[in-house]
Every structure is written in C-alpha cells, then in structure tokens.
Design a protein around this motif. Sequence first.
Motif, mmCIF file in Angstrom:
data_model
loop_
_atom_site.group_PDB
_atom_site.id
_atom_site.type_symbol
_atom_site.label_atom_id
_atom_site.label_comp_id
_atom_site.label_asym_id
_atom_site.label_seq_id
_atom_site.Cartn_x
_atom_site.Cartn_y
_atom_site.Cartn_z
ATOM 1 N N SER A 1 0.841 -1.196 0.000
ATOM 2 C CA SER A 1 0.000 0.000 0.000
ATOM 3 C C SER A 1 0.873 1.242 0.000
ATOM 4 O O SER A 1 1.943 1.265 0.613
ATOM 5 C CB SER A 1 -0.908 0.004 1.232
ATOM 6 N N ASP A 2 0.424 2.283 -0.682
ATOM 7 C CA ASP A 2 1.176 3.537 -0.729
ATOM 8 C C ASP A 2 1.216 4.224 0.632
ATOM 9 O O ASP A 2 2.011 5.122 0.862
ATOM 10 C CB ASP A 2 0.551 4.495 -1.754
ATOM 11 N N ASP A 3 0.328 3.810 1.542
ATOM 12 C CA ASP A 3 0.260 4.449 2.858
ATOM 13 C C ASP A 3 1.111 3.745 3.908
ATOM 14 O O ASP A 3 1.147 4.149 5.064
ATOM 15 C CB ASP A 3 -1.196 4.481 3.362
ATOM 16 N N ASP A 4 1.798 2.653 3.496
ATOM 17 C CA ASP A 4 2.548 1.848 4.477
ATOM 18 C C ASP A 4 3.587 2.670 5.225
ATOM 19 O O ASP A 4 3.781 2.503 6.432
ATOM 20 C CB ASP A 4 3.230 0.661 3.772
ATOM 21 N N ASP A 5 4.303 3.557 4.493
ATOM 22 C CA ASP A 5 5.351 4.350 5.131
ATOM 23 C C ASP A 5 4.819 5.643 5.735
ATOM 24 O O ASP A 5 5.432 6.221 6.631
ATOM 25 C CB ASP A 5 6.452 4.692 4.106
ATOM 26 N N GLY A 6 3.689 6.100 5.219
ATOM 27 C CA GLY A 6 3.170 7.392 5.652
ATOM 28 C C GLY A 6 2.780 7.441 7.115
ATOM 29 O O GLY A 6 2.781 8.503 7.733
ATOM 30 N N ASP A 7 2.424 6.311 7.704
ATOM 31 C CA ASP A 7 1.973 6.283 9.096
ATOM 32 C C ASP A 7 3.087 5.915 10.080
ATOM 33 O O ASP A 7 2.835 5.733 11.258
ATOM 34 C CB ASP A 7 0.820 5.274 9.250
ATOM 35 N N LYS A 8 4.337 5.812 9.598
ATOM 36 C CA LYS A 8 5.428 5.374 10.470
ATOM 37 C C LYS A 8 5.814 6.456 11.470
ATOM 38 O O LYS A 8 5.807 7.652 11.172
ATOM 39 C CB LYS A 8 6.663 5.002 9.629
ATOM 40 N N ASP A 9 6.171 6.014 12.670
ATOM 41 C CA ASP A 9 6.696 6.914 13.699
ATOM 42 C C ASP A 9 8.216 6.823 13.637
ATOM 43 O O ASP A 9 8.829 5.938 14.242
ATOM 44 C CB ASP A 9 6.170 6.498 15.074
ATOM 45 N N PHE A 10 8.831 7.728 12.891
ATOM 46 C CA PHE A 10 10.273 7.654 12.668
ATOM 47 C C PHE A 10 11.082 7.961 13.931
ATOM 48 O O PHE A 10 12.272 7.676 13.986
ATOM 49 C CB PHE A 10 10.678 8.603 11.537
ATOM 50 N N SER A 11 10.435 8.533 14.956
ATOM 51 C CA SER A 11 11.153 8.801 16.208
ATOM 52 C C SER A 11 11.482 7.502 16.933
ATOM 53 O O SER A 11 12.323 7.486 17.833
ATOM 54 C CB SER A 11 10.319 9.703 17.114
ATOM 55 N N LYS A 12 10.824 6.394 16.534
ATOM 56 C CA LYS A 12 11.094 5.092 17.141
ATOM 57 C C LYS A 12 12.019 4.230 16.281
ATOM 58 O O LYS A 12 12.241 3.056 16.568
ATOM 59 C CB LYS A 12 9.774 4.350 17.386
ATOM 60 N N SER A 13 12.551 4.834 15.229
ATOM 61 C CA SER A 13 13.514 4.130 14.369
ATOM 62 C C SER A 13 14.754 3.765 15.175
ATOM 63 O O SER A 13 15.160 4.518 16.075
ATOM 64 C CB SER A 13 13.916 5.024 13.194
ATOM 65 N N PRO A 14 15.369 2.614 14.909
ATOM 66 C CA PRO A 14 16.596 2.246 15.630
ATOM 67 C C PRO A 14 17.668 3.331 15.564
ATOM 68 O O PRO A 14 18.406 3.543 16.528
ATOM 69 C CB PRO A 14 17.046 0.972 14.914
ATOM 70 N N GLY A 15 17.745 4.033 14.428
ATOM 71 C CA GLY A 15 18.718 5.107 14.307
ATOM 72 C C GLY A 15 18.467 6.210 15.323
ATOM 73 O O GLY A 15 19.400 6.708 15.978
ATOM 74 N N ALA A 16 17.200 6.600 15.472
ATOM 75 C CA ALA A 16 16.842 7.644 16.438
ATOM 76 C C ALA A 16 17.088 7.159 17.863
ATOM 77 O O ALA A 16 17.565 7.917 18.717
ATOM 78 C CB ALA A 16 15.376 8.039 16.250
ATOM 79 N N ARG A 17 16.773 5.917 18.132
ATOM 80 C CA ARG A 17 16.955 5.371 19.475
ATOM 81 C C ARG A 17 18.421 5.345 19.879
ATOM 82 O O ARG A 17 18.762 5.590 21.050
ATOM 83 C CB ARG A 17 16.366 3.958 19.544
ATOM 84 N N ILE A 18 19.302 5.044 18.933
ATOM 85 C CA ILE A 18 20.742 5.005 19.237
ATOM 86 C C ILE A 18 21.233 6.385 19.654
ATOM 87 O O ILE A 18 21.978 6.530 20.630
ATOM 88 C CB ILE A 18 21.531 4.487 18.010
ATOM 89 N N VAL A 19 20.816 7.432 18.909
ATOM 90 C CA VAL A 19 21.245 8.793 19.247
ATOM 91 C C VAL A 19 20.721 9.185 20.625
ATOM 92 O O VAL A 19 21.455 9.734 21.461
ATOM 93 C CB VAL A 19 20.757 9.801 18.185
ATOM 94 N N HIS A 20 19.444 8.875 20.883
ATOM 95 C CA HIS A 20 18.859 9.231 22.184
ATOM 96 C C HIS A 20 19.500 8.450 23.334
ATOM 97 O O HIS A 20 19.524 8.932 24.476
ATOM 98 C CB HIS A 20 17.349 8.971 22.158
ATOM 99 N N LYS A 21 20.020 7.272 23.030
ATOM 100 C CA LYS A 21 20.649 6.452 24.070
ATOM 101 C C LYS A 21 21.982 7.048 24.514
ATOM 102 O O LYS A 21 22.337 6.996 25.702
ATOM 103 C CB LYS A 21 20.845 5.026 23.565
#
Length: 330
Positions: free
Chosen positions: A173-193
């Motif tokens: 679906s074209d909406d699969d990525d649109g609803d993602k919470d990118f703040s919970k991406s592993p990349g974001a989590r590593i920086v916050h850690k």
Amino acid sequence: MQTGQHDHLINHPGILTGFGIAIFVMLLLDLGVFNKKSHVVSNREALIWSIVWISMAMGFSAIIYYLMGVDRFTQFQSAYWIEKALSVDNLFVFILVFGYFNVPKHLHHKVLFWGIIGALVFRAIFIFTGVKLINLTYLPEMEIFGQMVKINVILSIFGIFLVIAGIKSWFASDDDDGDKDFSKSPGARIVHKFFKVSDNYDGDKFFTVKNGVRMATPLLVVVAVIEFTDLIFAVDSIPAIFAIAPDDPFILYTSNIFAILGLRALYFLLANFMHMFSRLKYGLAIILAFIGVKMLINPFFHVPSPVSLMVVGGVLILSVVASLVFPVKE
C-alpha cells in the motif's frame, strides 16, 4: 572464471585509482566549495548536479567498455540502473522523514550528504563481504534434470528473497510508510541512548550547548534515521546487483557508488516531480522478481548481461510513461 575477472582489476589498477580520486575530489568540491553554506537547492541546481553525476557514471562505463569489453560494460550499466531505480523508492521515504522531523529545506542537502557518506562505507562492507561469502558457498557440481550444475547457496537464497520482495512490492500500500513513527527508528533510538537531544535545531549543527550542557540536535537524529533507512533498503538493492556480477566487486561497488552519489540531486528533483514516479513501484516489483528468477535459473540457463540491461531499462521507461499517462490521484 573468477580468476579472470579479478585479473581485470590487476591489469588495470589505474581504473580503481582514478575512480577513488574522482570520487574524493567531487565530494570535496561538493561539501567544501559548492555547498559550503547550507541553502535551499533549486530545481536548476539539482538538474545540473544530476547531469554531472550521471555523465560521470556514463563516462566511467565508457572507460570500462574500452578496457574491459562489452560484457563488463553492460554489467556496470545494469547494476547502475538497478541501484538507481531502487534508490528512487528510498527517496520517497527520505521525503517522509524530513516532513516528520520538520527539517528546514536548507538543511536537507547536509543531511543527505552525510547519509551518503555512511552509505559509501556500509555498501563497501556489504559488497566485498558478500562476494567472499558467495565464493565460499558453491555446492559441489551435481546432476539435475540430466544437466551438470553448480548451485550457490547464497545466490539461491537471494533469488528467493528477491522474488518474494517483488511480489510484496507489487501489492504494498502507498500508505505503508506514511503512518510510520520515525522517532522510534533504531537510528533515532541510538542517538537518544548516547546523547541528550535538544528540542530545536541550531542552524546546521549536529551538536549544541544549552544551559552549559552539550547536546545533540534533532539534525543528528535525522541523519541517523536516514542511515538506518538506507541500510534497510540495501537489503533489497545489494542482493539485486549480485545477480549481475556475483564475483566482481569492482563492477558492483563502482556502479553502486556512482548511483548513490547522484541521489541528493535526484532527491531535490523528485520532491517536486513525484507524479512522474507514481507507478514506479510496479516497475520495481517486476525488476526485483526478474532478478530473483535470473538468480534461481542461472545454474541451468545464463541470462546475458545485455538482456538484463534491456529488461531493466525497458521496465523503468514503461513505469515512468505509465506514471505520466495514468497518474495516481492524490
């Protein structure tokens, strides 16, 4: 066969040296001269840089044709356009990431630059490690259907994976990525850690000092998310190019890098002309499935590189034409 392919590198070390120097100089000019100050990239600037990077890739492929022959030339071209096409899908997600974190437009270029620097390193690791694994995982020659074949375990797994990925891409679906919470991406989590992260951007800085405390800015989080996103997309693109030249890291890496280096300019064009690629996902699905099938049947029937190039090029052109003739409604 494997020895002959590596001999191409030994006989023409100047190609690899020239490639490395050209990439280093262009990146130095890009960051230190043309984009020393963060700014909004115009369509004109993006178009010029797109032409520059594509021209460099085509010129490099011409050198390969002259020194290595038509087979290596078509392998480079096939791997280049496969990576380029799959990367366009990646750019759609970049647009969503920038929107999610409200990244100012004049900072997009810097994020993409450092994202691509990371991609250069990780792609090298993936490609050279992959080639070594492939060379170690050939099964003993066996007879199947009255034909003596030599099956490779890794390439067979890649083939099955790409066929499945192609089917999933077709029905995604074209909406699969649109609803993602990118703040919970592993990349974001590593920086916050590892760092405290400030609430606001501080120009184009990755770190800032607030109330005497050194903190990371949201810009560093965005770069980390972009890096992780590229790693996820490499899971599709790297196996795909192994179908073209499974034991020739020179062709695989140089074509991959040239394709990646043109992504920033392509991103700024794509952000304004998304309608031209609305049907691209169907083309990519067909390409992934085709490459997967090619991998699976390769022990029994070899699909020549020129044929692969024609299929990939034809599907890409048809998908863009279909996007213009039958645009997806917003």
